[in-house]
Structure formats: structure tokens, C-alpha cells
Write a protein that holds these residues in place. Structure first.
Motif, short mmCIF file in Angstrom:
data_model
loop_
_atom_site.label_atom_id
_atom_site.label_comp_id
_atom_site.label_asym_id
_atom_site.label_seq_id
_atom_site.Cartn_x
_atom_site.Cartn_y
_atom_site.Cartn_z
N GLY A 161 14.86 -36.03 -13.28
CA GLY A 161 15.90 -36.28 -14.27
C GLY A 161 15.40 -36.28 -15.70
N ASP A 162 14.24 -36.87 -15.94
CA ASP A 162 13.71 -36.88 -17.30
C ASP A 162 12.42 -36.07 -17.43
N GLN A 190 5.96 -22.39 -14.49
CA GLN A 190 4.91 -23.26 -14.99
C GLN A 190 4.51 -24.30 -13.95
N LEU A 191 3.20 -24.43 -13.74
CA LEU A 191 2.64 -25.48 -12.91
C LEU A 191 2.05 -26.53 -13.85
N THR A 192 2.49 -27.79 -13.67
CA THR A 192 1.99 -28.87 -14.50
C THR A 192 0.78 -29.51 -13.84
N GLY A 220 3.66 -38.91 -18.17
CA GLY A 220 3.37 -37.57 -18.66
C GLY A 220 4.61 -36.70 -18.55
N SER A 221 4.73 -35.70 -19.42
CA SER A 221 5.87 -34.80 -19.42
C SER A 221 5.55 -33.53 -18.65
N THR A 222 6.52 -33.03 -17.88
CA THR A 222 6.35 -31.79 -17.12
C THR A 222 6.99 -30.63 -17.87
N ALA A 264 -4.29 -36.60 -19.12
CA ALA A 264 -3.94 -35.47 -19.97
C ALA A 264 -3.17 -34.43 -19.17
N ILE A 265 -2.19 -33.79 -19.82
CA ILE A 265 -1.30 -32.82 -19.19
C ILE A 265 -1.53 -31.43 -19.77
N ARG A 266 -1.51 -30.43 -18.89
CA ARG A 266 -1.43 -29.05 -19.37
C ARG A 266 -0.63 -28.23 -18.37
#
Length: 332
Positions: free
Chosen positions: A77-78, A122-124, A95-97, A132-134
Motif C-alpha cells: 500500500g505504501d 525493478q528489483l529492490t 525503506g522505499s521500494t 541501504a536500498i537500491r
């Protein structure tokens, strides 16, 4: 994943469901279940106490790192990942996806978390040490399986005839052919990857080292898999076949079929007791199968729609994730 098949397998009254919607952690001694109505998860301790923890909107899937005790929740949802400390039951990071997340998996050796995003290439990826996210272009994935020993991540997409392979060391992508379009469930036993052909009545055994493949007959619309490595067996839930196929991994063939009726959708195995649990969200039931005797012991009626199962192999407690106001039920 097509919407027609998601209507059968992937959506109930509360929204998208996922076989990773319930997880048991031996390290933490707790059960974790997505609880969309409370925007988080339910945490069940060994003594039976239940805690509700808010993680984000639309939680769909959970992964547990048994090395660190951390729990990861994908919130569609978010568009977020919640990081939970398994000892304190608190959210310690978010973390944001790249888009709406769906599948989630952990590499416990390399301390990495992988999340697929619905209708996105995109794969998160999250670093377990730094959070850390990429995001990387890896193609749309409906299921993720991590082979930590070989540092490989397998990405299964329904609208494909292959499994994409992400090399964790180099970041390169390759493909393994699956023998047919519309693949659904994925597990691994030794060096062999097993992938079901959900619009057929078979699954593909793929040796990830030699790339030799073998097609194994199952029942109609095989949609879920479980493995007993101690006995070299696989168990296949056949949604349209109303049955369970028992597969001898060494011989590469189905050796028995147990009719359960209805539309089996989720499966879990207690390897020590040699019991198989099969959930049917359509008729609100869980069947218990005696694997040795190849027969149903009993069928339990469930107040709710069980869509995923989890077994605590130490205490032999079995839990079902349920779509509705009550997120889970412990089976008798």
C-alpha cells in the motif's frame, strides 16, 4: 501474473495474498503473520501471547533472517519495506521500494534482502547491515528464491518460460528455461530447482549446475510446492486436480497421488512426523495427510479462508494465515 489467475490464487476479500504471508522464526521463537486490517503484522510468541505491530499499508509478505533475527515486511500500500528487530518486536528501519512490492526473500549468508515489485521490472535490494536500498532492472517477478550457497537469486515471472538468475557477486543476469509458459511455484532440493507449470499438469526439474532439465507429471494446475530433504520427496498441490502429487526426487517421478477434493492452494510439511498440511481457501479447510500411508487423516474446517501455512518443526505447531478479520489460526 495474469489477473485471471490472480483471481483464483492471489486475491481474496482483503486484497492480494502471498504464500509468504506467514513465517515462523526458530531463532526468535515467534510466528509472524501479515495483518492488513491493522496495517501491519501479528506476532505470536511461544506462550501464545499476541502482539500487533504496525509496519505499513497493505502488508503482503514476510521474510525472516534466522542469522540476525531480523524480520522484513513488504507493504504494497505504501510501497515500503519494514525492518523489525526480532528481540524487541519493534520497527527499526523503513525503506522505499520501486513500485508496489509483492515477493520478498532473504540471503542469510550475504545479509541481503530482495523484493519484487508488481508490474515493474525493478528489483529492490536492501543491505541487511546498513538498510541501504537500491533498485536494478531485473524483470517482473512473482516469486523470489535465494540460493545463498551459490550466491544466486532466482526470479520467477508468471508470464515467462524461463527463470531469471541474478548473480549476487557480479550483478549479471541470465536465464534458465522452464520448459513451458506460465510458471508459478518454485523450490530447490540440492542442486535442482523445481518450477510448476500452472496452466499444465507438470513441473520442471532444472539442475542449476549442469542445466539438464526434466519434466515431471503432476495433477492439473500445480500451484504450490513443499520439500522434504530428509526423504528426497516433493509435494505438489494441484489446484484444478483436487489432489496432492508425491514426487520421488531421485527417480524424478510422481509415485503417489492423494485426492483431497476442492482446490488445494497452499502446502506445508512436518518432516519429522511425516505429516502434510494442505489449505483450501475456497472451502475454508485444511487437510492433514499421512505421508507414509498416502492418505488423508482428517480435514479441519477453518473459520476463514486459509491461504498459507507454516510449521514449527521443533514443537510441531502448525499455523494457517487467514484472509479476514482474524489473520491466523493455530491448527489442532
Amino acid at each position: 501474473m495474469s489477473w485471471s489467475l490472480r483471481a483464483q490464487f492471489g486475491s481474496l476479500s482483503s486484497g492480494l495474498i502471498n504464500p509468504s504471508g506467514i513465517r515462523y522464526s526458530h531463532k526468535n521463537g515467534k510466528l509472524y503473520v501479515v495483518d492488513p486490517e491493522h496495517e501491519g503484522i501479528a506476532i505470536v510468541a511461544t506462550n501464545g501471547t499476541v502482539k500487533s505491530l504496525r509496519t505499513g499499508l497493505g502488508p503482503v509478505s514476510i521474510a525472516v533472517d534466522e542469522q540476525t533475527g531480523r524480520v522484513y515486511v513488504a507493504n504494497s500500500g505504501d510501497r515500503s519495506i519494514a525492518v523489525i528487530d526480532g528481540s524487541t518486536d519493534s520497527v527499526i528501519a523503513m525503506g522505499s521500494t520501486a513500485a508496489k512490492p509483492y515477493a520478498i526473500a532473504v540471503d542469510e549468508v550475504n545479509d541481503k534482502v530482495y523484493v519484487s515489485n508488481t508490474f515493474s521490472d525493478q528489483l529492490t535490494m536492501m543491505d541487511g547491515k546498513t538498510n541501504a536500498i537500491r533498485n536494478v532492472e531485473a524483470g517482473s517477478a512473482d516469486a523470489i528464491f535465494v540460493d545463498a550457497r551459490r550466491s544466486k537469486v532466482y526470479l520467477l515471472g508468471y508470464e515467462s518460460d524461463s527463470v531469471r538468475v541474478l548473480d549476487e557477486q557480479t550483478g549479471s543476469l541470465s536465464k534458465l528455461p522452464t520448459g513451458a509458459m506460465h510458471v508459478w511455484a518454485i523450490v530447490q532440493l540440492g542442486s535442482v530447482l523445481y518450477v510448476t507449470h500452472v496452466q499444465d499438469a507438470s513441473m520442471e526439474a532444472i539442475n542449476v549446475e549442469t542445466h539438464v532439465t526434466q519434466t515431471i507429471a503432476t495433477g492439473a494446475m500445480p500451484c504450490a510446492l513443499a520439500v522434504d530433504a530428509d526423504h528426497n520427496e516433493l509435494y505438489v498441490a494441484n489446484y484444478a486436480g483436487s489432489s496432492i502429487s508425491i514426487v520421488d526426487a531421485r527417480a524424478g517421478t510422481t509415485v503417489a497421488t492423494v485426492i483431497v477434493g476442492g482446490h488445494p492452494q497452499a502446502i506445508a510439511v512436518d518432516t519429522e512426523r511425516r505429516l502434510l498440511y494442505v489449505a483450501d481457501a475456497q472451502d475454508n479447510s485444511v487437510s492433514i495427510i499421512d505421508i507414509r500411508r498416502r492418505r488423508i487423516l482428517r480435514k479441519l474446517g477453518i473459520n476463514g479462508r486459509p491461504y498459507a501455512l507454516s510449521v514449527d518443526s521443533r514443537t510441531h505447531r502448525v499455523f494457517a494465515a487467514i484472509s479476514g478479520s482474524t489473520p491466523y489460526k493455530e491448527l489442532e
